[in-house]
Design an enzyme around this catalytic site. Sequence first.
Site, PDB file in Angstrom:
ATOM      1  N   HIS A 113      -0.947 -19.305   9.906  1.00  0.00           N
ATOM      2  CA  HIS A 113      -0.999 -17.970   9.318  1.00  0.00           C
ATOM      3  C   HIS A 113      -2.182 -17.218   9.921  1.00  0.00           C
ATOM      4  O   HIS A 113      -3.176 -16.919   9.267  1.00  0.00           O
ATOM      5  CB  HIS A 113      -1.136 -18.074   7.807  1.00  0.00           C
ATOM      6  CG  HIS A 113      -0.887 -16.778   7.105  1.00  0.00           C
ATOM      7  ND1 HIS A 113       0.295 -16.086   7.221  1.00  0.00           N
ATOM      8  CD2 HIS A 113      -1.670 -16.038   6.290  1.00  0.00           C
ATOM      9  CE1 HIS A 113       0.230 -14.983   6.494  1.00  0.00           C
ATOM     10  NE2 HIS A 113      -0.959 -14.929   5.932  1.00  0.00           N
TER      11      HIS A 113
ATOM     12  N   SER B 295       0.021 -10.003   6.524  1.00  0.00           N
ATOM     13  CA  SER B 295       0.251 -10.848   5.353  1.00  0.00           C
ATOM     14  C   SER B 295       0.553  -9.962   4.147  1.00  0.00           C
ATOM     15  O   SER B 295       1.568  -9.272   4.131  1.00  0.00           O
ATOM     16  CB  SER B 295      -0.946 -11.761   5.144  1.00  0.00           C
ATOM     17  OG  SER B 295      -0.641 -12.800   4.253  1.00  0.00           O
TER      18      SER B 295
END
Length: 712
Positions: A687, A572
């Site tokens: 995610h 990320s």
Amino acid sequence: MLSRWQLVWIVAVGTLATLGVAVPPPPETTKPPSTPQTTDDPFLWLEDVQGEKALAWVHEQNAKSTAILEKRPEYQPIYQKTLEILDSKEKIPTPELLGDVVYNFWKDDAHERGVWRRTSLASYRTASPEWEIVLDLDALAKAEGKSWVWHGAQCLPPAFTRCMISLSPGGSDTHVAREFDTKTKEFVKDGFELPEAKSRVDWRDDDTLWVGTDFGPDSLTTSGYPRIVKLWKRGTPLSDAKTIFEGKVEDVASSGTSDILSDGRYDFITRGPAFFKQELYLVGAGDKLTKLALPEDANTRVVFRGRLLFSLRSDWTPVAGGATYREGSLLAAKVEDILSGANRFEVLFEPSARVSLAEVDRTRDHVLIGTLDNVRSKLWKLTLDEKTGAWSRSEIPTPGLGTVVLSATSDRTDNFFFTYQDFTTPQSLWLSENGAAPAKVKSMPAFFDATGITTEQLEATSKDGTKIPYFVVRPKNAPTDGTAPTLLHGYGGFEVSELPAYSGTIGSAWLSRGGVYVEANIRGGGEFGPAWHKAAVREKHIHNFEDFSAVARDLIARKITSPRHLGIMGGSQGGLLVGGTFTQYPDLFHAVVVQVPLADMKRFSHLLAGASWMAEYGDPDKPEDWAFMKAWSPYQLLNKDAKYPTPFFWTNTRDDRVHPAHARKMVAKMENQGHPVYYFENTEGGHGTGAVSKQTARVSALQYSYLWMMLK
């Protein structure tokens, strides 16, 4: 409760990367608004998440990479061991205290999607608790033909029988929300129900919900989160819900919450104009809103005995010529004093150069705070004498100098749980019951043999002279001639601290095979308070890459490793970190694992939740911001004439937070320039590392097989 973490889901916590690891597209209404942007990007078509051409490209890339990596001798053993760890029945069942009942969400090989279950505190303390299943997610998914992923439950105090359960299709941030009765263990017929969206809900009372959701056109921010807060009465259509507050389209999000506590009740509206800014309103009689005079970048924590506790991200002088409260401090003030402007504040914690505030929570009679002392945890109990107004403070004994995290608390009792772990010590769970000294009640098994594995904390010197601490975990017999395969991990953003943590996957897939693992505490994180974070935002974000590369150079200078045997990993924001680092300093590394990354920083604010992170990175549509951002944007830095290490990118189709096109476009551009690259895209998981254990185990095995292939 009221902090910025309720306003948005952050890019991701750094621990995403420690594991390393076909769903229908979300409804059109869940997609955030996108501002048109002129671009000559030849790979723009890869932003079409479910586009036929884009998915055909993904399928081709997956086939090429898995054909090589899944044939590696390391792949199958790592896959099986990771799956064994993820599905182990000896894991600690993470507790949640709802009143005097312990709830837990559990996944294993028999419960792939998981079960929500409960037991008494007395039973939970035993070696084999008597669990009562409240909701079987596997059975629900099968009955409804949906790949449901658990997103949690919001339950109404003090009975906790009515809950709003959030279920995500495939693990994305969007979810449906349904009312559930924990007594009957059934969804409530004709109860509250919201369709798929990035909704925010909270109970106001038995028959009223705070709701922020996709109400239709112009109801979401440019980040894709709710900007309108309504009160929804039972038995009425959502369209009749009463609007209480409207934020701005350019905000991050707004939400309504009710703190229904053992010592009082407070209704709040929170507006988040930017990621680290908020406005807090107290909702009074007739739903009148009163804005609380707090610093815009304060982080509200808990309410205790009529006091609002909040921490400061900047020095604050409430009254001209009066006292200044230091950045990083924890303050308390009576809500009535804040409303009246009395400016009476109690200092509950003050930071020092290497001591920072990590977390704050409460029980019925105490405030609990966790601190970091040079990246090592301590836990404290604060008690208020209501007669004198004085606070007393005592340290809570913890097992060692590793990482302590509050696990579960209840404002209706003085019971609380915390966990302890370090790089080589499996996580243990400790319970303090009714003020007694903590006692260990659960322990994780050891998933690898840590005999002879040492941990030391070292420092590197960054380009501007700043000392950057990092941890090195390695076998005692690891060579010191620069030949040790070494994996350097980092995150460095959003004030998220990277702390010593036990990972059975890292231990079994890397350490026990002779690898060295390094955790870098670079600027951008929260290890030393808000200043450490702010030292790497916007125009200062270049420090992120300078710090990380400085740690790499220090490892090489100490002959712990060498460029030929050094790999980096991050997910990320950490994906942006390693992507930007290998494009700026390609000669330092031989392997790069880039997980669910940000990469195209020219486009990031136009993709999914990206607009919510402009406070961290800058606004690429402003020339003055792009002038500094282009110096570290990985996608724009790629050069066909450069010689890069061969990286491994992975992402998820279903990630609706960081757009999968960031990874897709990096790989497509590298290939177009003639650079070799590996790529894998998971079809579920949002995610994260996967919706189910097998997906996580596969991604984990792929990346560690890649690392051994590159670094051995």
